[in-house]
Structures are given as structure tokens and as C-alpha cells.
Write a protein that holds these residues in place. Sequence first.
Motif, mmCIF file in Angstrom:
data_model
loop_
_atom_site.group_PDB
_atom_site.id
_atom_site.type_symbol
_atom_site.label_atom_id
_atom_site.label_comp_id
_atom_site.label_asym_id
_atom_site.label_seq_id
_atom_site.Cartn_x
_atom_site.Cartn_y
_atom_site.Cartn_z
ATOM 1 N N CYS A 173 -109.946 37.845 39.231
ATOM 2 C CA CYS A 173 -109.714 36.473 39.704
ATOM 3 C C CYS A 173 -110.982 35.968 40.391
ATOM 4 O O CYS A 173 -111.491 36.624 41.296
ATOM 5 N N CYS A 231 -103.336 35.033 44.443
ATOM 6 C CA CYS A 231 -103.747 33.835 45.190
ATOM 7 C C CYS A 231 -103.416 32.535 44.454
ATOM 8 O O CYS A 231 -103.573 31.455 45.017
ATOM 9 N N CYS A 242 -110.080 35.522 44.489
ATOM 10 C CA CYS A 242 -109.816 36.660 45.388
ATOM 11 C C CYS A 242 -110.353 37.976 44.843
ATOM 12 O O CYS A 242 -110.313 38.990 45.543
ATOM 13 N N CYS A 290 -103.826 33.821 38.780
ATOM 14 C CA CYS A 290 -103.838 35.002 39.645
ATOM 15 C C CYS A 290 -102.474 35.131 40.339
ATOM 16 O O CYS A 290 -102.020 34.194 40.986
HETATM 17 ZN ZN LIG Z 1 -106.740 35.517 43.080
#
Ligand SMILES: [Zn+2]
Length: 302
Positions: free
Chosen positions: A8, A35, A11, A32
Motif C-alpha cells: 500500500c 488504511c 501505509c 488497502c
Molecule cells: Zn494502507
Amino acid sequence: MQKDDNACPSCQRRQLAFQYALTNPEFHTARCRDCGFIAMHPYPSDSFLERHYKERGLYNSEADESAYVRAVADRAKLIEGLLDRAGKRGATGKAVDFGAGAGIGVAAQMSLGFTSLGIETNPHAQSVGRRLFEAEIVDLSLDEMPGELALFTVFEVLEHIKYPREFLAAVCTHMETSGTVLGTVPNYNGLARYIRGKHSIALAWPEHINQFTRATLRRTLEEAGLDVVYIGFPPPYGVVFTFGLRAWILKHLKPAAVAKTTASVITWVKKYIAYPLPNLFAEKTGFLGHGLVFVATKKTQA
Ligand SMILES: [Zn+2]
């Protein structure tokens, strides 16, 4: 720190849920699970993107001059409205338009009284911008950009840039205290994606590597060090649906004067009757509008 293009982008974890296979099926849109950030997976390599943008033509470089004049006036009006939302109407000072293209954003900033510079990697842009607007458009890295900016604009750019939070955090180091950052990105939750899927503009491969929702755009801006003032869908960024009716009428209906009148009646109906309700829905929910428009200011140090 070296980033992992297979994780991702926000994050860097690897809990990704695939949403769409893109027009090049080696690439997907992935959300994701940790997040919520949505992006192209895998992220294309830097060298691939650099080559792609050097080779690609400049958007709208064939448009005639009167179209540019209208585009500058529209852009200036949008910027002015967003500055107003941030309590900055009438502000002046140093400004940058990043991803300046042929200079519409730079010309709009200048018309509002800013001392403006355009940043653009495309080699054709500098000469086009200089010829049309006497705008200064250069190819600079973010590090080389001037400091103490009062205004930084990014129209349809953040969706092209790898790691947009880090990009915006770097931008913040060049802003004066409470300086304004504003721009637009395609809305992942726009009507077109529900209808056209991977063929919608938001999911264009290979260019649109980040797909923003109102929530993920807000978090990206905040984590970069900005206070979000507004994210929404002012005209013409609201809901868009088109059936090609006006184009058909203008081409086939005779005489031309009748065709023109009929087409302008349809325009009026769309603007004042068909669009207001879906646009209100978009503004309230973040869904259906085709472009997210944002304005934010640099956080003052706590
Ligand atoms: Zn993420």
C-alpha cells in the motif's frame, strides 16, 4: 526510506483487496484493508512513468486561443472561490502551479495578482505557455522550487504522482505559514467508475496510479501537514452524465439556428433542473461527483 511498490503506497502494509483488473491486466486497482487507500497495484516503476510522460503529447496543446482564454477565466474563478473558502480572498504573493501544462493555472494565478511560476516536465509546455500567456514555465524538482509560497496549486496531478502524501509534505516545506494548497483529483467514487469501470477516467492506465475518495484525500492532506478547509464538487466538477444528445442535434437538426437553440435549451435544463439534486447528493456524501476539489492550508506549528 526505500518504499515498496508492491505494498500500500500510504501505509506500506500488504493487506490489499483487488477491485479491478485495469486495461493492462498486469495491473489492478487495489484497496488497502488496513488504511483504505486505493491505488494501482503494483505501482509502476519510476523509469516507466518518466518515459511515458516524456513521450506523451501535451494535453490540449492543439486548442485554439479563445478556448485558452475561457479556460484561464474559469480556472481563476475556481481558485478565487477556493481562496475565499480558506478566508484568503485577495491574497497575493509567490505562487506555483505544479504540473502546469500549457500554463492555464499559472495564467489564472497571475490574473489574481500572484507572482507565479509553472512547473512542468513536458518539453513542449514551456514554449506554449510563454507564447500564449507570457507565463514562466520551467522543469524543476520539488527541492529546487522557491520557498515561502502563499499559494500552491495542483490540478489533476496527485493521481499521477507516486506517494502523494510524501509529495505534499515536501510541498509544505516550501509554503509560508498558513499558505494555501489547492487542486483537483478524479473522484474514485464518481458516477463514471460505476458505469464504465476500468474504462473510466479515474482508472486510466498507466497514468492514474492513485485513486482518491473524499476520505482518503482528506487523510492524505492531513498526514502531509495540512489543515483541510474543504473537499467537494463545485461546478464543473460535480455529477456528469452525457448521452451525446446535444452533439447529435447540432450535427443532424436543420436549420442550424434551430439546432443551436434546442441544444442551449438542453444545456439550461441540465444545469438548472437535472443536475442540482445529484450535485447536492455528491456534496453531502462524496459519491457520484466526477472530480474532488480541495483547499487546505499549511498547519501552523503547535
Ligand atoms: Zn494502507
